[in-house]
Design an enzyme around this catalytic site. Sequence first.
Site, short mmCIF file in Angstrom:
data_model
loop_
_atom_site.label_atom_id
_atom_site.label_comp_id
_atom_site.label_asym_id
_atom_site.label_seq_id
_atom_site.Cartn_x
_atom_site.Cartn_y
_atom_site.Cartn_z
N ASN A 7 0.84 4.62 -6.98
CA ASN A 7 0.28 4.81 -8.45
C ASN A 7 1.28 5.38 -9.21
OD1 ASN A 7 -1.41 6.41 -10.23
ND2 ASN A 7 -2.34 7.69 -8.59
N ARG A 68 -2.71 1.29 -7.69
CA ARG A 68 -4.09 1.97 -8.12
C ARG A 68 -3.87 1.93 -9.57
NH1 ARG A 68 -5.17 7.00 -10.44
NH2 ARG A 68 -7.39 7.53 -10.32
N HIS A 157 -13.19 6.73 -10.52
CA HIS A 157 -13.27 7.29 -9.09
C HIS A 157 -13.92 6.14 -8.34
CE1 HIS A 157 -13.36 11.83 -10.57
NE2 HIS A 157 -12.06 11.33 -10.29
N ARG A 218 -11.85 19.70 -17.87
CA ARG A 218 -12.52 19.00 -18.85
C ARG A 218 -13.93 19.56 -18.87
NH1 ARG A 218 -11.22 13.38 -15.79
NH2 ARG A 218 -9.30 14.33 -14.88
N GLU A 361 -8.14 7.76 -0.97
CA GLU A 361 -8.09 6.87 -1.98
C GLU A 361 -6.95 5.90 -1.39
OE1 GLU A 361 -7.28 8.18 -5.72
OE2 GLU A 361 -8.49 6.59 -6.70
#
Length: 379
Positions: A7, A68, A157, A218, A361
Amino acid sequence: MLVLVINSGSSSLKFQAIDTASGDVLSKGLIEQIGEGPIADHGAAIVIMEDQLHKDLGEREVQAVGHRVVHGGERFSQPVRIDYEIVRAIERLSPLAPLHNPAHALGMRELMERWPDTPQVAVFDTSFHRTLPEYAWRYALPDYLYKEHGVRRYGFHGTSHDYVTGIAAELLGHDRNQFNAVIAHLGNGASVTAVKNGRSVDTSMGYTPLEGLVMGTRSGDVDPSIITQLIVRGICSAEEMDSILNKQSGLKGLSGSNDMRSLVERAAEGDDAAELALSVAAYRLQKYVGAYHVAVGGAQALVFTAGIGENSWQFRERVCSGLGALGVKLDMPTNVTRSSEPRVISALDSAIPVLVVPTNEEEAIAGLVKELLNGNAEA
Ligand code: AMP
């Protein structure tokens, strides 16, 4: 297969070497502050990673790399084998993910140069949501904003929602292709997905990962006029608005903290701001669960995953306590029991089973890489 999952961020590089046969993580690391001090660029970060891999893996060689990638736009609905054309395509999607896609491309280029003989695969956070019907991915905005500027719902996601869907179906003994569920991925970023017949048919994040649920920092859904009004009235600039919505809102904006554990403790001690933040977040999720139960034609499961979904029994209890109209009923002793295994936490007489499924993940990406390369004669 030994797969290195990468990542690559603008100033960080996260990696894990996973043996897909055993699921064992043989090496992992996080290199930060790329572009500062001794780590001049992504190339320098990769040298540090190579050292670590060498120490941890000994004679074993990485057989494939999985990157990713946050944004696959409309093009990528599946993982793809990376070549220079694919890297350019990922870069061209940068306007949709300005913080992420350029950094992913940098990491890919560096690694392709240093490891030219190792197959590399891109796995996209958006691709699971390419099955949304158009009425779900369209915003009711002028047509040209979609046609000329790509303004539509993409969803994020995806790798996690996909992986968790598969495990939940298996745990309940359903054929994945006939499995309907609502999946709540509740981490620092949070999104909920409507899964019908094993595929994503709606999801709460949209054009960017800002829409939908109340998250750590957020805002999730707000009336868009708030934004234009505040900017037009000179209360903040467009840049400040972006920071307000992404970094100063959500649980933190309401209570001063985005740490779920401390919020739960504060609320239990009678702290009003913490209580409010939790109830706004839980209510938002309850509304989405109700909506997505309808969208999938009746969910056969409600699934919690990610940091908060897996660990906070208090938040799960708060959410489920508002789902009585759907016949959702938790089994309290099971809900509060900590475990790293996928499990059912609802009462036997709950109309819809409620599950906790730990997401992973990196493992999901490694599995997708293996699947792509094994099914591809050229690989
Ligand atoms: P993630 O982005 O999936 O790593 O999730 C991060 C979120 O999980 C943060 O909001 C944490 O407060 C929350 N979290 C992690 N561990 C726990 C825990 N044991 N109890 C409650 N929340 C947790």
